[in-house]
Design a protein around this motif. Structure first.
Motif, short mmCIF file in Angstrom:
data_model
loop_
_atom_site.label_atom_id
_atom_site.label_comp_id
_atom_site.label_asym_id
_atom_site.label_seq_id
_atom_site.Cartn_x
_atom_site.Cartn_y
_atom_site.Cartn_z
N VAL A 265 0.81 -1.03 0.07
CA VAL A 265 -0.09 -0.15 -0.05
C VAL A 265 0.57 1.10 0.26
O VAL A 265 0.77 2.19 -0.94
N GLU A 266 1.91 1.29 0.96
CA GLU A 266 2.42 2.71 1.00
C GLU A 266 3.58 3.01 -0.33
O GLU A 266 3.18 4.37 -0.85
N ALA A 267 3.71 1.85 -0.63
CA ALA A 267 4.92 2.11 -1.62
C ALA A 267 3.79 2.60 -3.96
O ALA A 267 3.94 3.69 -4.48
N PHE A 268 2.59 2.50 -3.70
CA PHE A 268 1.36 2.67 -4.03
C PHE A 268 1.49 3.92 -4.49
O PHE A 268 0.38 4.57 -5.40
N TYR A 269 1.25 4.20 -2.77
CA TYR A 269 0.26 5.73 -2.79
C TYR A 269 1.45 6.49 -2.60
O TYR A 269 1.11 7.79 -3.29
N GLU A 270 2.81 6.38 -2.88
CA GLU A 270 4.05 7.46 -2.94
C GLU A 270 3.72 8.05 -3.84
O GLU A 270 4.25 9.69 -4.36
N PRO A 271 3.41 7.89 -5.20
CA PRO A 271 3.44 8.91 -6.31
C PRO A 271 2.39 9.82 -6.46
O PRO A 271 1.97 10.88 -6.96
N PHE A 272 1.25 9.49 -5.83
CA PHE A 272 0.26 10.54 -5.17
C PHE A 272 0.58 11.33 -4.28
O PHE A 272 -0.57 12.66 -4.30
N ARG A 273 1.46 11.72 -3.64
CA ARG A 273 2.20 12.84 -2.76
C ARG A 273 2.16 13.92 -3.20
O ARG A 273 2.22 14.65 -4.75
N PRO A 274 1.52 15.40 -2.58
CA PRO A 274 1.26 15.35 -1.44
C PRO A 274 -0.96 14.91 -1.44
O PRO A 274 -0.32 15.78 -0.79
N HIS A 275 -1.15 14.06 -2.13
CA HIS A 275 -2.33 14.04 -2.15
C HIS A 275 -3.05 12.88 -1.86
O HIS A 275 -3.78 12.35 -2.72
N ARG A 276 -1.73 11.82 -1.17
CA ARG A 276 -2.75 10.70 -0.97
C ARG A 276 -4.19 10.72 -0.09
O ARG A 276 -4.81 9.31 -0.30
N TYR A 277 -4.14 11.36 0.85
CA TYR A 277 -5.88 11.18 1.49
C TYR A 277 -7.00 10.94 0.66
O TYR A 277 -7.19 11.29 0.59
N ARG A 278 -6.60 12.55 -0.22
CA ARG A 278 -7.38 12.69 -1.81
C ARG A 278 -7.74 11.55 -2.19
O ARG A 278 -8.77 12.18 -2.58
N ALA A 279 -6.66 11.32 -2.61
CA ALA A 279 -7.05 9.89 -3.69
C ALA A 279 -8.19 8.99 -3.08
O ALA A 279 -8.82 8.95 -3.41
N LEU A 280 -7.35 8.49 -2.10
CA LEU A 280 -8.28 7.54 -0.89
C LEU A 280 -9.30 7.94 -0.90
O LEU A 280 -10.86 7.58 -1.09
N ARG A 281 -10.16 9.29 -0.53
CA ARG A 281 -11.51 10.05 -0.15
C ARG A 281 -12.18 9.89 -1.70
O ARG A 281 -13.54 9.55 -1.07
N LEU A 282 -11.18 10.33 -2.74
CA LEU A 282 -12.17 9.84 -4.12
C LEU A 282 -12.18 9.00 -4.20
O LEU A 282 -13.52 8.95 -4.92
N ILE A 283 -11.77 7.30 -3.96
CA ILE A 283 -12.16 6.40 -3.82
C ILE A 283 -13.23 6.02 -3.00
O ILE A 283 -14.14 5.21 -3.65
N GLU A 284 -13.28 6.65 -1.70
CA GLU A 284 -13.44 6.54 -0.19
C GLU A 284 -15.74 6.78 -1.01
O GLU A 284 -16.83 5.98 -1.10
N LEU A 285 -15.48 7.82 -2.04
CA LEU A 285 -16.88 8.32 -2.03
C LEU A 285 -17.48 8.22 -3.44
O LEU A 285 -18.34 8.57 -3.94
N THR A 286 -16.78 7.28 -4.37
CA THR A 286 -17.58 7.00 -5.90
C THR A 286 -18.04 5.76 -5.57
O THR A 286 -17.86 4.42 -4.88
N PRO A 287 -19.29 5.55 -6.08
CA PRO A 287 -20.27 4.68 -5.49
C PRO A 287 -19.89 3.33 -6.50
O PRO A 287 -19.52 3.52 -7.45
N ARG A 288 -19.85 2.82 -5.44
CA ARG A 288 -19.52 1.32 -5.77
C ARG A 288 -18.15 0.51 -6.32
O ARG A 288 -17.83 0.13 -7.43
#
Length: 304
Positions: A265-288
């Motif tokens: 997980v940590e290595a996968f999210y590394e390219p998203f810095r400094p928006h790692r949580y933002r990427a996760l939140r977009l996933i959480e809020l996308t239905p299905r």
């Protein structure tokens, strides 16, 4: 007749803000007594500011047109800081992911921002209660304790709302009430220890690095808990909750088509810095976008 607000703000930001979706990150379950959305789609919240308790209502006409009304001793402080709380200092426009899933999610949610309440202790308590347990049980425990030890909110709030307990009230919760609410000894001790340092924690809100240093020194506070505080109270769009039980499964299913192992997980999210949580939140809020539930541990008693 509705009681007039003590303070009001008509805010027309020069960027899109979707208040309900942005502040949904602060809601601890559908029974959370500090958070309500009424049938007219107004968002009501309560808080304990440095100047006292406050109730506030956010009504949204457009993504760039909001009206905020506040009641109580903390009303002026609230309206002065509500743009920051709603992500005025956030910069989602700087997030330019390559993945089509995230690109589509950004287009669908132009007003989603990372909140920044500045109330660190307020965010820390539910994060501690949520450590290592089934989410439904943690949220039910938080609701029971706020109902019992919070205070009546000022203003014409929806029925059943409460102001969060003060640090002193959290520290004074009897051990048997913690157990009855479903919170074990380790987590209750961590809340009580944090309550004794609440003033210092909140004073560090303006310097996120200092805030994280203080949190790391508290017994029972690790990176996962600190990240929960970071993306609720510090406006930290990079505050990824590493170690979260669902993180690898949810991320992998949405972006890779297979679950991610915890070690990936940590290595996968590394390219998203400094928006790692933002990427996760977009996933959480996308239905299905991904399966949300794994087999559960035995539930504590349900919340009625």
């Amino acid at each position: 007749m509705l009681q007039p607000p003590d303070e009001s703000l008509h805010w027309q930001p020069g960027f899109p803000v979707e208040a309900r979706r942005t502040l949904a990150a602060l809601r601890r379950g559908r029974h959370d007594p500090t958070h309500r959305v009424t049938p007219d789609r107004a968002l009501w919240r309560t808080a304990l500011t440095s100047t006292g308790p406050v109730s506030y209502r956010i009504r949204q006409q457009r993504l760039d047109d909001l009206t905020i009304d506040a009641w109580g001793p903390g009303a002026r402080e609230l309206v002065e800081t509500i743009p920051t709380e709603l992500g005025a200092g956030d910069h989602p426009e700087l997030f330019r992911p390559d993945h089509p899933f995230l690109q589509r999610a950004l287009r669908r949610m132009p007003g989603l921002r990372v909140p920044c309440t500045g109330r660190l202790f307020e965010a820390l308590v539910p994060a501690i209660i949520e450590q290592r347990v089934v989410g439904l049980d943690a949220r039910a425990a938080f609701t029971r304790l706020v109902r019992a030890h919070g205070t009546d909110p000022p203003g014409p709030v929806p029925q059943g709302m409460r102001v969060p307990p003060t640090p002193q009230a959290w520290a004074a919760v009897p051990s048997w009430e913690w157990r009855q609410a479903g919170v074990d000894l380790q987590r209750s001790r961590t809340v009580i220890q944090a309550a004794r340092h609440a003033a210092r924690i909140d004073q560090a809100a303006g310097v996120p690095g200092r805030a994280y240093e203080l949190l790391a020194k508290l017994p029972g506070i690790g990176p996962w808990t600190a990240a929960q505080v970071g993306h609720r109270a510090l406006g930290d769009a990079d505050a990824l909750p590493l170690g979260d039980y669902h993180l690898g499964r949810m991320t992998g299913a949405a972006l890779l088509g297979r679950p991610l192992d915890d070690s990936e997980v940590e290595a996968f999210y590394e390219p998203f810095r400094p928006h790692r949580y933002r990427a996760l939140r977009l996933i959480e809020l996308t239905p299905r976008s991904a399966p949300r539930h794994a087999p559960r541990a035995p539930r504590a008693r349900p919340l009625y």
